[in-house]
Write an enzyme that holds these catalytic residues in place. Sequence first.
Site, PDB file in Angstrom:
ATOM      1  N   ARG A 359      -4.253 -26.084 -26.741  1.00 53.69           N
ATOM      2  CA  ARG A 359      -3.026 -25.324 -26.443  1.00 53.69           C
ATOM      3  C   ARG A 359      -1.821 -25.999 -27.086  1.00 53.69           C
ATOM      4  NH1 ARG A 359       0.739 -25.738 -22.025  1.00 53.69           N
ATOM      5  NH2 ARG A 359       1.934 -23.797 -21.808  1.00 53.69           N
ATOM      6  N   SER A 371      -0.386 -19.585 -22.881  1.00 55.09           N
ATOM      7  CA  SER A 371      -0.485 -20.321 -21.623  1.00 55.09           C
ATOM      8  C   SER A 371      -1.960 -20.574 -21.304  1.00 55.09           C
ATOM      9  CB  SER A 371       0.153 -19.516 -20.491  1.00 55.09           C
ATOM     10  OG  SER A 371      -0.591 -18.337 -20.243  1.00 55.09           O
ATOM     11  N   SER A 462      -6.981 -13.596 -10.824  1.00 55.97           N
ATOM     12  CA  SER A 462      -5.854 -13.985  -9.967  1.00 55.97           C
ATOM     13  C   SER A 462      -5.634 -15.487 -10.123  1.00 55.97           C
ATOM     14  CB  SER A 462      -6.145 -13.633  -8.508  1.00 55.97           C
ATOM     15  OG  SER A 462      -5.072 -14.017  -7.669  1.00 55.97           O
ATOM     16  N   ASN A 463      -4.422 -15.878 -10.503  1.00 54.43           N
ATOM     17  CA  ASN A 463      -4.128 -17.283 -10.809  1.00 54.43           C
ATOM     18  C   ASN A 463      -3.018 -17.780  -9.886  1.00 54.43           C
ATOM     19  OD1 ASN A 463      -3.512 -19.774 -11.908  1.00 54.43           O
ATOM     20  ND2 ASN A 463      -3.713 -19.082 -14.024  1.00 54.43           N
ATOM     21  N   GLY A 487      -7.478 -21.952 -10.059  1.00 52.66           N
ATOM     22  CA  GLY A 487      -6.667 -22.979  -9.421  1.00 52.66           C
ATOM     23  C   GLY A 487      -5.859 -23.790 -10.414  1.00 52.66           C
ATOM     24  N   HIS A 514     -22.256  -8.288  -4.092  1.00 54.07           N
ATOM     25  CA  HIS A 514     -23.695  -8.558  -4.155  1.00 54.07           C
ATOM     26  C   HIS A 514     -24.510  -7.300  -4.429  1.00 54.07           C
ATOM     27  CE1 HIS A 514     -26.989 -11.206  -3.955  1.00 54.07           C
ATOM     28  NE2 HIS A 514     -26.488 -12.055  -3.077  1.00 54.07           N
ATOM     29  N   ASP A 518     -25.997 -10.267  -8.783  1.00 54.91           N
ATOM     30  CA  ASP A 518     -26.785 -11.257  -8.055  1.00 54.91           C
ATOM     31  C   ASP A 518     -26.254 -12.658  -8.333  1.00 54.91           C
ATOM     32  OD1 ASP A 518     -28.467  -9.377  -6.907  1.00 54.91           O
ATOM     33  OD2 ASP A 518     -29.799  -9.365  -8.653  1.00 54.91           O
TER      34      ASP A 518
END
Length: 541
Positions: A359, A371, A462-463, A487, A514, A518
Site C-alpha cells: 500500500r 486504503s 463490514s469494516n 477488524g 449454512h 458449508d
Amino acid sequence: MAEVINMPRLSDTMEEGTVAKWLKKVGDKVEEGDILAEIETDKATMEFESFHEGTLLHIGIEEGDGAPVDSLLAIIGEEGEDISALLNGGAAPQEEKAAPEAQAEASVPAQTASEPAALPEGVEIITMPRLSDTMEEGTVASWLKKVGDTVEEGDILAEIETDKATMEFESFYSGTLLHIGIQEGEGAPVDSLLAVIGPEGTDVDAVLKAQSGGGTTASAPKAEAQQEQPKAEETTKEEVVATPNGQRIFASPLAKKIAGDKGIDLAQVKGSGDGGRIVKKDVENYQPSKTAAPAVEKAAEASAPVAPISLPVGEESMEEVKNSTMRKVIAKRLGESKFSAPHYYLTIEVDMDNAKASRAQINNLPDTKVSFNDMVLKACAMALKKHPQVNTSWNGDTTVYKHHVHMGVAVAVDEGLVVPVIKFADQLSLTQLGVAVKDLAGRARNKKIKPDEMEGSTFTVSNLGMFGILEFTSIINQPNSAILSVGAIVDKPVVKNGEIVAGSTMKITLACDHRTVDGATGAQFLQTLRAYLENPVTMLA
C-alpha cells in the site's frame, strides 16, 4: 426466484395505468435498471425501469391495455422457470378483490358519484408518495414550502425520508399551499394526507372535513386534529421532553435530534409552533442567552444539599425518541435475517506486513490513493470468482448462483446503517474501487444516494477496524449468503521462521448462511482471501 412486477403508482393520483409500449418482449434478458415499458398515467407517459434482473417470462398487460395499480404487469425470473403457480395464485385474489369493489359500486352509486364534487374546484389533495418499491411509510425530513406559499408545478415541496434514502418530492400542481398534514420529523404510511394545494382563500376546514367524510384518505382526521391542537396534553407522547425541574417541553423529534447534536438545552429555546411547540427552525435559529449561565449557577446553589453528610438526591429521567423509517426497516430486516438464516462464523488472522508495504508503494505513485479496505474489497471480489458457492442466494427449492460480483459496503449514517453497492466489483482496479467507495459512502452519509445504488448486492463487507475494533461478527445482509467482518490492523510480536519478531496482523470473520455455504466451503474461501491479502501482488498480476 421469479419476481412479480405490478403496475406501479407513478403519480400520487394514479389509480390505473395503460401500457403504451413494451421495450422488452417475453424471453428477453433484463438487467436491473433496464426500461421495461412506457406507461401512460393520468398525467403523462413515463418510462418504467426494472428493479430486478433475469429473463422476462410473462407479460400480464398488453400494449394499449389498461389496468389498476398493483395489477400483474410482468414476471421476471430464471430462463425456463415454472411460473404457473404465480399465474394461478395471482389471478384468484385479483378476482376476489374485484368482486367486493363491484358490489360496493352497485350498492352506493350515489355516494361514489358525489365524492369528486365534495372538493372545491381547483383543490388538490397530495398524499404521501411511494418513492421506492419497498416503501411502506415515509418521514418528512423538511418542508421547502410553508402554508400560504405559492407553488408552481415542478417545485420541490418537501424532502421525504424513505426506507432507503432521503428524496426530494416535487409538486404536480400549481396553486397555494393551503395545509400541511404531516409535520417535519413525523412519519406516516404511504397514501396518508401530506398536503392540500388549491386557490388562495379556500376553506381548508371544509376540504379536510369532506376528505375525512369521504373516507378516501386515512390520515385526514389526524391532519384535522393537528391543525386544531387545542391542548398541550393532546400532543403525541414522542414530542414531550421532561426537564429535571418537572417542566414539560413540547418539541418535534427532528428539533430534539438537532438540539442533541448541537448540545442545546431545549428549556432555553422558545417554540414558534402550535401551542409553543419547538420545531426545527427554532433550534437552528437559537442564540444562547447571556444570562443563562448565572441562572444555572443560581439554580445549582439553591439545590445544593444543606448537610454535608447527606447522600446525593437526583431525579430519574428518560426520553422516548421516535424511530426513523430507516431505523425501523433496519431492525425488521436484520431480525428477519438473523432468525431465518442459520448463521455460523469462521475467523482467521491475516499477516498484513506485505499489505502495508504494498500500500505504501502504491500510494507513492502520482494521483493514487488506496486504503486497506479497498484491498480487502478487491481480494473478496477475486475470491468470490474462485468460490461461487459463497456468491449465492437461498431460494427455497433452489440456490441462485450469481455469476456477477456486486459488492455491498456497510456504511454508518446518523440513522443507522446503509449498504451502497459497487456493481461488478471484480472488474474494477484497486484505485477504481477506492473512488467508487468514497463516492457512494459520501453520498450515503449526505442522504443523496439513490435507492437503486443500494440494491442487488451479492456479498457484503463490514469494516470496523478504523474504530479500533479487533474482532466482531455481522448479521448477513440477505439475500446474500455471507458477510465479512474486518477488524483493526494490530502491531504485535509474531513468530516467523521460528523467531519472535514484530509484525502486523488483522482478524477477519466470515458469517455464513449454512443453508448455502458449508463450513469447508467457507474455510476454503477464507484461505483464498488470506492468500490475496498476504501477497497483494497477486491481485495486481
